[in-house]
Design a protein around this motif. Structure first.
Motif, PDB file in Angstrom:
ATOM      1  N   LEU A  92      18.940  30.735  69.103  1.00 39.37           N
ATOM      2  CA  LEU A  92      20.376  30.917  69.313  1.00 39.37           C
ATOM      3  C   LEU A  92      20.639  32.145  70.171  1.00 39.37           C
ATOM      4  O   LEU A  92      21.477  32.106  71.085  1.00 39.37           O
ATOM      5  CB  LEU A  92      21.093  31.047  67.971  1.00 39.37           C
ATOM      6  CG  LEU A  92      22.582  31.429  68.036  1.00 39.37           C
ATOM      7  CD1 LEU A  92      23.374  30.405  68.839  1.00 39.37           C
ATOM      8  CD2 LEU A  92      23.163  31.581  66.632  1.00 39.37           C
ATOM      9  N   ARG A 123      18.385  33.683  59.842  1.00 38.33           N
ATOM     10  CA  ARG A 123      18.980  32.379  59.529  1.00 38.33           C
ATOM     11  C   ARG A 123      20.314  32.218  60.240  1.00 38.33           C
ATOM     12  O   ARG A 123      20.658  31.135  60.715  1.00 38.33           O
ATOM     13  CB  ARG A 123      19.170  32.217  58.017  1.00 38.33           C
ATOM     14  CG  ARG A 123      17.896  31.949  57.243  1.00 38.33           C
ATOM     15  CD  ARG A 123      18.184  31.427  55.852  1.00 38.33           C
ATOM     16  NE  ARG A 123      18.970  32.357  55.055  1.00 38.33           N
ATOM     17  CZ  ARG A 123      18.451  33.331  54.319  1.00 38.33           C
ATOM     18  NH1 ARG A 123      17.139  33.504  54.287  1.00 38.33           N
ATOM     19  NH2 ARG A 123      19.226  34.132  53.608  1.00 38.33           N
ATOM     20  N   SER A 153      27.796  20.908  67.417  1.00 34.72           N
ATOM     21  CA  SER A 153      27.513  20.649  68.825  1.00 34.72           C
ATOM     22  C   SER A 153      28.812  20.227  69.483  1.00 34.72           C
ATOM     23  O   SER A 153      29.583  19.454  68.902  1.00 34.72           O
ATOM     24  CB  SER A 153      26.459  19.543  68.975  1.00 34.72           C
ATOM     25  OG  SER A 153      26.237  19.250  70.342  1.00 34.72           O
ATOM     26  N   ARG A 164      25.597  29.407  59.094  1.00 32.05           N
ATOM     27  CA  ARG A 164      25.613  28.735  60.390  1.00 32.05           C
ATOM     28  C   ARG A 164      25.661  27.228  60.189  1.00 32.05           C
ATOM     29  O   ARG A 164      24.898  26.665  59.411  1.00 32.05           O
ATOM     30  CB  ARG A 164      24.375  29.131  61.208  1.00 32.05           C
ATOM     31  CG  ARG A 164      24.329  28.537  62.608  1.00 32.05           C
ATOM     32  CD  ARG A 164      23.249  29.222  63.442  1.00 32.05           C
ATOM     33  NE  ARG A 164      21.974  29.259  62.748  1.00 32.05           N
ATOM     34  CZ  ARG A 164      21.071  28.283  62.805  1.00 32.05           C
ATOM     35  NH1 ARG A 164      21.303  27.198  63.527  1.00 32.05           N
ATOM     36  NH2 ARG A 164      19.928  28.396  62.145  1.00 32.05           N
ATOM     37  N   ASP A 165      26.570  26.582  60.899  1.00 30.12           N
ATOM     38  CA  ASP A 165      26.697  25.128  60.863  1.00 30.12           C
ATOM     39  C   ASP A 165      25.600  24.536  61.745  1.00 30.12           C
ATOM     40  O   ASP A 165      25.710  24.527  62.971  1.00 30.12           O
ATOM     41  CB  ASP A 165      28.086  24.721  61.365  1.00 30.12           C
ATOM     42  CG  ASP A 165      28.319  23.216  61.303  1.00 30.12           C
ATOM     43  OD1 ASP A 165      27.369  22.473  60.978  1.00 30.12           O
ATOM     44  OD2 ASP A 165      29.454  22.785  61.591  1.00 30.12           O
ATOM     45  N   GLU A 166      24.537  24.045  61.126  1.00 33.96           N
ATOM     46  CA  GLU A 166      23.396  23.551  61.888  1.00 33.96           C
ATOM     47  C   GLU A 166      23.670  22.202  62.539  1.00 33.96           C
ATOM     48  O   GLU A 166      22.872  21.733  63.358  1.00 33.96           O
ATOM     49  CB  GLU A 166      22.168  23.477  60.982  1.00 33.96           C
ATOM     50  CG  GLU A 166      21.738  24.845  60.452  1.00 33.96           C
ATOM     51  CD  GLU A 166      20.418  24.807  59.723  1.00 33.96           C
ATOM     52  OE1 GLU A 166      19.734  23.766  59.791  1.00 33.96           O
ATOM     53  OE2 GLU A 166      20.061  25.817  59.096  1.00 33.96           O
ATOM     54  N   THR A 167      24.782  21.560  62.199  1.00 35.78           N
ATOM     55  CA  THR A 167      25.135  20.283  62.824  1.00 35.78           C
ATOM     56  C   THR A 167      26.090  20.466  63.995  1.00 35.78           C
ATOM     57  O   THR A 167      26.427  19.495  64.674  1.00 35.78           O
ATOM     58  CB  THR A 167      25.787  19.338  61.803  1.00 35.78           C
ATOM     59  OG1 THR A 167      27.075  19.861  61.413  1.00 35.78           O
ATOM     60  CG2 THR A 167      24.917  19.188  60.563  1.00 35.78           C
ATOM     61  N   ALA A 181      27.540  28.085  68.826  1.00 31.49           N
ATOM     62  CA  ALA A 181      27.307  28.146  67.381  1.00 31.49           C
ATOM     63  C   ALA A 181      28.636  28.232  66.648  1.00 31.49           C
ATOM     64  O   ALA A 181      29.625  28.755  67.171  1.00 31.49           O
ATOM     65  CB  ALA A 181      26.433  29.339  67.015  1.00 31.49           C
TER      66      ALA A 181
END
Length: 253
Positions: A99, A93, A179, A174-177, A117
């Protein structure tokens, strides 16, 4: 992967040797102390891994224990694959294969790529920006604030990152947003300017000049230095890498 080569001090070092030197010339500090000196508040780090297709399940109370086992195996030319770290499923995860492929793709010299990331502690202030992988995917370069909240840019063992939760209660997610289009050099310059890790929105408001200063990094502890000195005796090519910095792998922003 085999770390050792010939005994020629003038031989060009391999990328694995360069990565190893970086990892042994600095230590992860949490607060004011090296991570390995912190007394575990909770439990050990559980690992499931294989060495040359032989599976193992072990628990380690010190980050140095797993590091020593892995280095011994790699020195023998064996292949080490990690399947689980900490709770079941948490390793993938935090570090999914997609990644890891992006981090590997960024593992090239003179490349000031954007971070790929962001890890953070939802219950605290800890933040990490990851840029590239090292040492065959067992380590990453990270801009983080674990050392008394001050920004540090250094290579970190992934096992140390994973061990923060069971050993110290720092549960990074992990910050999935996340970018960003800004290179890591901009984040480093902003960190030197502000004394903290800023987000992309704040980057746009800072008077960045493209000059990337080198942030102070914690020195390696005596026990880690002794391990590296032993590696240097067995492989003299490592001696020439003691003063090298990861900044040399990044071009100016």
């Amino acid at each position: 992967m085999q770390i050792h080569s010939s005994n020629n001090r003038n031989e060009k070092p391999t990328q694995a040797q360069i990565d190893l030197a970086f990892l042994f010339t600095t230590d992860l500090h949490v607060g004011s102390l090296p991570f390995y000196k912190q007394r575990a508040k909770r439990s050990s780090l559980d690992l499931t891994y294989e060495i040359d297709d032989v599976f193992h399940r072990r628990s380690y109370m010190s980050p140095l224990s797993w590091r020593a086992i892995m280095l011994f195996a790699l020195n023998e030319g064996k292949t080490v694959n990690v399947h689980e770290m900490d709770r079941p499923g948490r390793y993938r995860r935090l570090f999914p294969r997609t990644l890891m492929r992006r981090l590997y793709w960024h593992a090239r010299p003179n490349a000031d790529f954007p971070p790929v990331a962001r890890l953070y502690d939802p219950n605290g202030q800890s933040v990490m920006l990851l840029t590239r992988s090292r040492f065959c995917g067992h380590a990453v370069d990270a801009l983080h604030n674990l050392a008394d909240g001050k920004p540090v840019f250094q290579p970190l063992w992934i096992s140390d990152i994973m061990a923060l939760r069971p050993m110290l209660g720092i549960e990074l997610v992990r910050d999935e947003t996340f970018s960003t289009s800004r290179p890591i050099g901009a984040y480093l310059e902003a960190a030197a300017m502000t004394g903290r890790i800023v987000d992309e929105r704040e980057l746009s408001s800072l008077p960045l000049l493209g000059n990337v200063p080198r942030l102070a990094i914690p020195p390696s502890s005596q026990v880690v230095r002794r391990i590296f000195e032993q590696e240097c005796r067995e492989n003299p090519a490592l001696t020439n890498l003691q003063d090298r910095s990861i900044y040399e792998d990044y071009s100016p922003a």
